[in-house]
Design a protein around this motif. Sequence first.
Motif, PDB file in Angstrom:
ATOM      1  N   ALA A   1       0.815  -1.230   0.000  1.00  0.00           N
ATOM      2  CA  ALA A   1       0.000   0.000   0.000  1.00  0.00           C
ATOM      3  C   ALA A   1       0.848   1.279   0.000  1.00  0.00           C
ATOM      4  CB  ALA A   1      -0.981  -0.016   1.170  1.00  0.00           C
ATOM      5  N   PRO A   2       1.865   1.389   0.861  1.00  0.00           N
ATOM      6  CA  PRO A   2       2.684   2.614   0.822  1.00  0.00           C
ATOM      7  C   PRO A   2       3.410   2.810  -0.516  1.00  0.00           C
ATOM      8  CG  PRO A   2       3.081   1.412   2.860  1.00  0.00           C
ATOM      9  CD  PRO A   2       2.241   0.525   1.981  1.00  0.00           C
ATOM     10  N   ILE A   3       3.774   1.721  -1.171  1.00  0.00           N
ATOM     11  CA  ILE A   3       4.442   1.822  -2.471  1.00  0.00           C
ATOM     12  C   ILE A   3       3.478   2.386  -3.505  1.00  0.00           C
ATOM     13  CG2 ILE A   3       5.542   0.526  -4.344  1.00  0.00           C
ATOM     14  CD1 ILE A   3       7.189   0.783  -1.771  1.00  0.00           C
ATOM     15  N   ARG A   4       2.252   1.903  -3.499  1.00  0.00           N
ATOM     16  CA  ARG A   4       1.253   2.420  -4.452  1.00  0.00           C
ATOM     17  C   ARG A   4       1.014   3.913  -4.229  1.00  0.00           C
ATOM     18  NH1 ARG A   4      -0.969  -0.955  -7.776  1.00  0.00           N
ATOM     19  NH2 ARG A   4      -0.809  -3.192  -7.413  1.00  0.00           N
ATOM     20  N   GLU A   5       1.066   4.351  -2.983  1.00  0.00           N
ATOM     21  CA  GLU A   5       0.875   5.774  -2.679  1.00  0.00           C
ATOM     22  C   GLU A   5       1.970   6.637  -3.294  1.00  0.00           C
ATOM     23  OE1 GLU A   5       0.474   6.292   1.527  1.00  0.00           O
ATOM     24  OE2 GLU A   5      -1.224   4.907   1.659  1.00  0.00           O
ATOM     25  N   VAL A   6       3.171   6.107  -3.384  1.00  0.00           N
ATOM     26  CA  VAL A   6       4.303   6.859  -3.955  1.00  0.00           C
ATOM     27  C   VAL A   6       4.000   7.300  -5.382  1.00  0.00           C
ATOM     28  CG1 VAL A   6       6.699   6.613  -4.748  1.00  0.00           C
ATOM     29  CG2 VAL A   6       6.044   5.815  -2.476  1.00  0.00           C
ATOM     30  N   PHE A   7       3.217   6.513  -6.110  1.00  0.00           N
ATOM     31  CA  PHE A   7       2.905   6.837  -7.503  1.00  0.00           C
ATOM     32  C   PHE A   7       1.518   7.427  -7.684  1.00  0.00           C
ATOM     33  CE2 PHE A   7       6.246   3.642  -7.651  1.00  0.00           C
ATOM     34  CZ  PHE A   7       7.176   4.339  -8.399  1.00  0.00           C
ATOM     35  N   GLY A   8       0.881   7.815  -6.590  1.00  0.00           N
ATOM     36  CA  GLY A   8      -0.445   8.420  -6.650  1.00  0.00           C
ATOM     37  C   GLY A   8      -0.382   9.931  -6.839  1.00  0.00           C
ATOM     38  N   LEU A   9      -1.548  10.537  -7.032  1.00  0.00           N
ATOM     39  CA  LEU A   9      -1.652  11.968  -7.270  1.00  0.00           C
ATOM     40  C   LEU A   9      -1.113  12.796  -6.106  1.00  0.00           C
ATOM     41  CD1 LEU A   9      -2.576  14.244  -9.101  1.00  0.00           C
ATOM     42  CD2 LEU A   9      -4.877  13.980  -8.143  1.00  0.00           C
ATOM     43  N   ASP A  10      -1.436  12.400  -4.875  1.00  0.00           N
ATOM     44  CA  ASP A  10      -0.948  13.157  -3.721  1.00  0.00           C
ATOM     45  C   ASP A  10       0.578  13.154  -3.639  1.00  0.00           C
ATOM     46  OD1 ASP A  10      -3.493  13.851  -2.955  1.00  0.00           O
ATOM     47  OD2 ASP A  10      -3.696  12.211  -1.507  1.00  0.00           O
ATOM     48  N   ALA A  11       1.200  12.018  -3.974  1.00  0.00           N
ATOM     49  CA  ALA A  11       2.660  11.945  -3.943  1.00  0.00           C
ATOM     50  C   ALA A  11       3.272  12.828  -5.026  1.00  0.00           C
ATOM     51  CB  ALA A  11       3.119  10.504  -4.110  1.00  0.00           C
ATOM     52  N   ALA A  12       2.647  12.838  -6.201  1.00  0.00           N
ATOM     53  CA  ALA A  12       3.153  13.701  -7.277  1.00  0.00           C
ATOM     54  C   ALA A  12       3.053  15.169  -6.874  1.00  0.00           C
ATOM     55  CB  ALA A  12       2.386  13.452  -8.567  1.00  0.00           C
ATOM     56  N   ARG A  13       1.932  15.548  -6.277  1.00  0.00           N
ATOM     57  CA  ARG A  13       1.786  16.930  -5.797  1.00  0.00           C
ATOM     58  C   ARG A  13       2.851  17.256  -4.748  1.00  0.00           C
ATOM     59  NH1 ARG A  13      -4.366  16.411  -5.318  1.00  0.00           N
ATOM     60  NH2 ARG A  13      -5.053  17.246  -7.304  1.00  0.00           N
ATOM     61  N   TRP A  14       3.070  16.331  -3.818  1.00  0.00           N
ATOM     62  CA  TRP A  14       4.070  16.543  -2.780  1.00  0.00           C
ATOM     63  C   TRP A  14       5.447  16.780  -3.403  1.00  0.00           C
ATOM     64  CZ3 TRP A  14       8.591  14.065  -1.453  1.00  0.00           C
ATOM     65  CH2 TRP A  14       9.163  14.457  -0.245  1.00  0.00           C
ATOM     66  N   GLN A  15       5.794  15.931  -4.389  1.00  0.00           N
ATOM     67  CA  GLN A  15       7.099  16.070  -5.044  1.00  0.00           C
ATOM     68  C   GLN A  15       7.268  17.456  -5.651  1.00  0.00           C
ATOM     69  OE1 GLN A  15       9.596  13.802  -6.915  1.00  0.00           O
ATOM     70  NE2 GLN A  15       9.498  12.316  -5.280  1.00  0.00           N
ATOM     71  N   TYR A  16       6.235  17.930  -6.320  1.00  0.00           N
ATOM     72  CA  TYR A  16       6.368  19.195  -7.036  1.00  0.00           C
ATOM     73  C   TYR A  16       6.200  20.417  -6.146  1.00  0.00           C
ATOM     74  CZ  TYR A  16       7.069  16.883 -11.406  1.00  0.00           C
ATOM     75  OH  TYR A  16       7.628  16.125 -12.391  1.00  0.00           O
TER      76      TYR A  16
END
Length: 169
Positions: free
Chosen positions: A94-109
């Motif tokens: 589950a945490p791995i899938r979150e890394v590639f989710g929309l919230d993770a992308a927003r966090w990165q940027y």
Amino acid sequence: MDGQRVFYREAGPADAPVLLLLHGYPTSSSMFRHLIPALADRGAPIGWRLALRRPAAVTAIISQNGNAYDDGFVPGSWAGPWAYASDPGPETEAPIREVFGLDAARWQYVTGVAEPDLTFGRDGATAFARDLPDAEIHLIDGGHFLLESALDTVVGYLRGFLGRTTAAA
């Protein structure tokens, strides 16, 4: 590329030296959108493997956050991937899938432009010197998405580096 589909961006003359820009996140080519035109007059995990398959085709490697050493992993950011690697299963997936989710992308940027980089630390850059004593390592304040905050500085270093390495090739 040898039967594999790879998205890429290109600019400059077709006969110019090829420059492979490595970064690890799937949307990372967006990071290079300003850098590519700035270098067009000169001509991370997947990229490393491609380079290893055909090392004779590689003149030089430029890596920004293309971590190749354990030293570069910021521990708090990598607990999920490390847990999954050591014990794959539904709970650790589950945490791995979150890394590639929309919230993770927003966090990165959003968070990625902060200093220090919360994904890869400076020790990952300096570790290259252990295996490549002649490596040029430039540590520039600016966080994970350095090209957003220090493009001109990076372009200066890259043009100098490419001038030295491609001239010798």
